[in-house]
Design an enzyme around this catalytic site. Structure first.
Site, PDB file in Angstrom:
ATOM      1  N   ASP A  59       0.747  -1.225   0.033  1.00  0.00           N
ATOM      2  CA  ASP A  59       0.149  -0.168   0.150  1.00  0.00           C
ATOM      3  C   ASP A  59       0.934   1.269  -0.005  1.00  0.00           C
ATOM      4  O   ASP A  59       2.190   1.238   0.404  1.00  0.00           O
ATOM      5  CB  ASP A  59      -0.938  -0.045   1.309  1.00  0.00           C
ATOM      6  CG  ASP A  59      -0.064  -0.282   2.324  1.00  0.00           C
ATOM      7  OD1 ASP A  59       0.460   0.998   2.827  1.00  0.00           O
ATOM      8  OD2 ASP A  59      -0.513  -1.133   3.313  1.00  0.00           O
ATOM      9  N   GLU A  84      22.558 -22.032 -18.265  1.00  0.00           N
ATOM     10  CA  GLU A  84      21.645 -21.227 -17.626  1.00  0.00           C
ATOM     11  C   GLU A  84      22.356 -20.292 -16.958  1.00  0.00           C
ATOM     12  O   GLU A  84      22.013 -18.837 -16.960  1.00  0.00           O
ATOM     13  CB  GLU A  84      21.011 -21.945 -16.610  1.00  0.00           C
ATOM     14  CG  GLU A  84      19.939 -23.164 -17.135  1.00  0.00           C
ATOM     15  CD  GLU A  84      19.485 -24.090 -15.779  1.00  0.00           C
ATOM     16  OE1 GLU A  84      18.366 -24.036 -15.941  1.00  0.00           O
ATOM     17  OE2 GLU A  84      20.329 -24.555 -15.237  1.00  0.00           O
TER      18      GLU A  84
END
Ligand code: GLA
Length: 727
Positions: free
Chosen positions: A531, A611
């Site tokens: 928030d 990777e």
């Protein structure tokens, strides 16, 4: 000045670049709302109608005038007990037990600059960027006073609202409802858009028609919650991403909240946002005040896209603070999904070595480094470094990490205490609990009474002792349960939940003041306290404990309506994903994490050479676009809840550069082609796709779009950079 008061007819007008907000003090001293929306000129009091409305209450001083009722008139701050039977913005229980508050206009002030709120986060601005309007209302019988605050950021099309409720009377009163903003619409059909969810699946978008009666969202969990975000949109029926009118309301608060929309008997719509609706019972002694946290309002007549841009700018430039608010954030490697509680100092150094090799800036040591904490059942509150587990002091560990050219960050959960902890054994009354009852447990932990200064001071001092042991450059501030047993050994019942949140803010204020260079990332089981209140202290928040890139496309889509990319903590994690078991390519995981602060949540030591090489490339790519990602205008190019793909775009301020990202969410036999239409470009400029050198006009990219490749395999991701030719 963006705020004007017409003395002759008592009309207040707020003008921002593209919007107008108007209200009026009427002959009885009531503050009526006249208009909020696209810019207009002139007085809008002609919108008020007065008809004989049977069964609607008439204020006594209207002398039986049946055409005058607060049950019908649009108001700025509607009150319970005054004959308005709709949902009130304020309800006050007086000393004699009556539920009534008769607020009338007393005066006002118009000032340069933006007001601040004592103890609470609020939008901030330079003196010349904002104006403030304060309207004082008073109940002549009880002495209750309300100061309505309006902050106007003219250029940003932002209006903030807050209210300070002050008991100027002689008897204690109890506030049972307190909104900071309320909007009344005399006409129009609206939809409410809200963002619901659950742990690990936050902020899904729900759009529903406002029918007669009430519709509400909120939280009574003590935090803003995973379940409903404290930010909603009221939209006219046909509003979409680029067209139509809509109003956004964003609450700048991290505790329980309420938001209610009501369509009344005459088809008028009211929406309010404020403190929690159901259990508020805040006692106000004579002379005491309650500051209702701020709501940020914004109107857009160009759909949700423009509304989001305005909120993003507001959050980035007027809510987030500190050195990192506008700065590119470090790429993190967090130990949580790499090793959970099972690590030593060597493990952390191992991660740091990997980070150095792969071009990652920082290693974060997550939960498990303190007290007795090898799982989540014990140790919270005992903020002493477990040197035995680490095999060295924290200072040494940080030195080793730094010597590799990697910065160091650490996890804390200051608001909590485990039953099995030295702190709880020494101070059981420091936890919120109801005397004589067993507390409700969650993750085997209790919530510390942050409404009490001595409790906060103790934890603050312990956390500082840890942070002072070395060069800590980042803190992940976690909060892993909802609050129950809202009862304090010292704070007055009824005030605890609110004072708790203010206590958290007070702690964060002190922490940011003492360590101004520290980057703090908020977290509450992922996105349970995502928030604007937290963003005032922590410019980024871990968006969700769900790191699955396919789910994240939707979670980040919902988050994007109010919060900018720079606020969204997002990492590449291992496969199979720990929350869903899904296996997605590193490219897809990387592209999705790049719609956030970017980092990793895995053990690179478990990856193969191919990777690792790809991680280096992803890091290089992220760095190349980091400024555009964190500071550019964000456009949603699809609705991943409806469309077969998720797509979004970041556009530089001058519209000379655009980064488009897309993830296929569905794949079928004989697959249909999906066309992604770009946004925010210059229609007449020529843009080059920097990968294949093909050129398109801005208009073509926006009107017809680009076909996404048709390829087999699920969840393929695409990322394309476009640059204006000749730039
Ligand atoms: C919460 C956070 C996670 C992790 C754990 C540690 O769930 O969201 O990222 O930090 O706590 O206990």
């Amino acid at each position: 000045m963006a705020i004007e008061f017409q003395q002759e007819n008592h009309i207040f007008t707020i003008q921002t670049e593209n919007t107008t907000y108007q209200m009026k003090v009427d002959g009885f001293g009531f503050l009526l709302h006249l208009y909020y929306g696209r810019s207009v000129t002139g007085n809008m009091d002609y919108l008020l109608t007065y008809c004989d409305r049977g069964f609607s209450g008439i204020p006594y001083d209207a002398e039986g005038d049946r055409t005058y009722s607060l049950d019908v008139l649009p108001q700025e701050y509607p009150l319970a007990g005054m004959g308005d039977f709709r949902s009130a913005a304020l309800a006050v229980r007086n000393g004699d037990g009556s539920l009534c508050c008769d607020l009338r206009y007393k005066g006002h002030e118009i000032k340069k600059g933006k007001y601040g709120l004592k103890g609470l986060p609020a939008v901030y601005a330079e003196e010349e960027e904002a104006d403030t309007l304060e309207i004082l209302l008073e109940d002549p019988v009880s002495g209750m006073q309300v100061r309505l605050l309006y902050g106007v950021l003219e250029k940003e099309d932002i209006i903030t609202r807050s209210a300070v409720i002050h008991n100027g009377g002689k008897e204690e009163a109890v506030v049972e409802r307190a909104a900071s903003a309320c909007l009344d619409f005399v006409t129009g059909e609206y939809d409410l858009i809200s963002f619901y969810g659950r742990h690990a699946m936050e902020r899904s978008l729900q759009r529903r028609e406002i029918g007669y009666g009430s519709t509400s969202v909120g939280s009574s969990r003590g935090t803003s919650s995973h379940q409903h975000n404290p930010a909603v949109i009221l939209a006219e029926k046909n509003t979409g991403e680029e067209w139509g009118s809509c109003y956004g309301m964003m609450f700048v608060y991290s505790g329980s909240f309420g938001c209610e929309v009501q369509k009344d008997q005459f088809g008028q719509t009211r929406i309010w946002m404020g403190l929690e609706r159901d259990f508020l019972h805040y006692p106000l002694e004579p002379g005491a005040s309650l500051v209702v946290p701020e709501t940020v309002l914004c109107f857009s007549d160009q759909g949700f896209g423009e509304l989001s841009h305005r909120f993003h700018r507001c959050v980035r430039n007027h809510i987030c603070r500190g050195r990192y608010s506008r700065q590119v954030r470090p790429v993190l490697l967090n130990s949580w999904e790499a090793s959970y509680f099972d690590f030593t100092g060597e493990t952390i150094c191992g991660l740091a070595k990997e980070a150095a090799e792969l071009g990652i800036d920082m290693v974060v040591m997550d939960d498990g480094w303190f007290g007795k904490r090898d799982d989540d059942n014990s140790g919270l509150g005992d903020w002493q470094v477990n040197e035995e587990k680490l095999g060295c002091t924290l200072g040494k560990l940080i030195e080793s990490v730094n010597s590799l050219g990697v910065s160091f960050g650490i996890w804390i959960e200051p608001e909590m205490v485990s039953e099995d902890s030295d702190l709880y054994r020494a101070h059981p009354d420091w936890a919120l609990q109801v005397p004589g009852r067993k507390p409700v447990l969650s993750r085997n932990q209790l919530v510390l009474d942050f409404s009490r200064e001595e409790v906060r001071n103790h934890i603050f001092e312990r956390i500082c002792r840890v942070l002072d042991q070395g060069n800590v450059e980042y803190v992940k501030w976690d909060m892993n349960r909802s609050i129950t047993d809202v009862y304090s050994a010292e704070t007055v019942p009824g005030k605890v939940a609110y004072e708790y949140v203010l206590g958290v803010y007070d702690f964060l204020e002190k922490l940011t003041a003492r360590y101004p260079a520290l980057l703090i990332e908020g977290c509450s089981g992922g996105g349970g306290r995502f928030d604007a209140g937290m963003l005032y202290y922590t410019p980024q928040i871990w968006c969700s404990d769900n790191t699955d890139a396919a789910d994240r496309v939707r979670i980040q889509y919902g988050t994007s309506f109010f919060y900018p990319v720079s606020a969204v903590g997002s990492h590449v994690s291992a496969v199979p994903n720990h929350q869903t078991g899904r296996i997605l390519s590193l490219e897809t995981r990387g592209v999705v994490a790049m719609a956030g602060t970017f980092g990793y949540e895995l053990d690179p030591g478990k990856l193969d050479e191919r990777e690792r090489a790809q991680i280096k490339r992803l890091n290089g790519r992220y760095r190349k676009y980091a400024e555009l990602i964190q500071g550019g205008d964000y456009y949603r190019l699809s609705d991943p809840f409806q469309d077969a793909y998720g797509a979004w775009e970041l556009v530089s301020e001058d519209a000379g550069q655009a980064l488009v990202s897309a993830v296929m969410l569905e794949i079928h036999g004989n697959m249909t082609v999906n066309y992604v239409k770009l946004k925010g470009l210059k229609r007449d400029a020529l843009y080059e796709n920097m990968e294949d050198g093909k050129c398109y006009s801005g208009a073509a990219l926006m009107e017809a779009g680009l076909p996404l490749p048709v390829e087999t395999g699920e969840y393929r991701a695409y990322q394309m950079e476009f640059r204006e030719k000749g730039k």
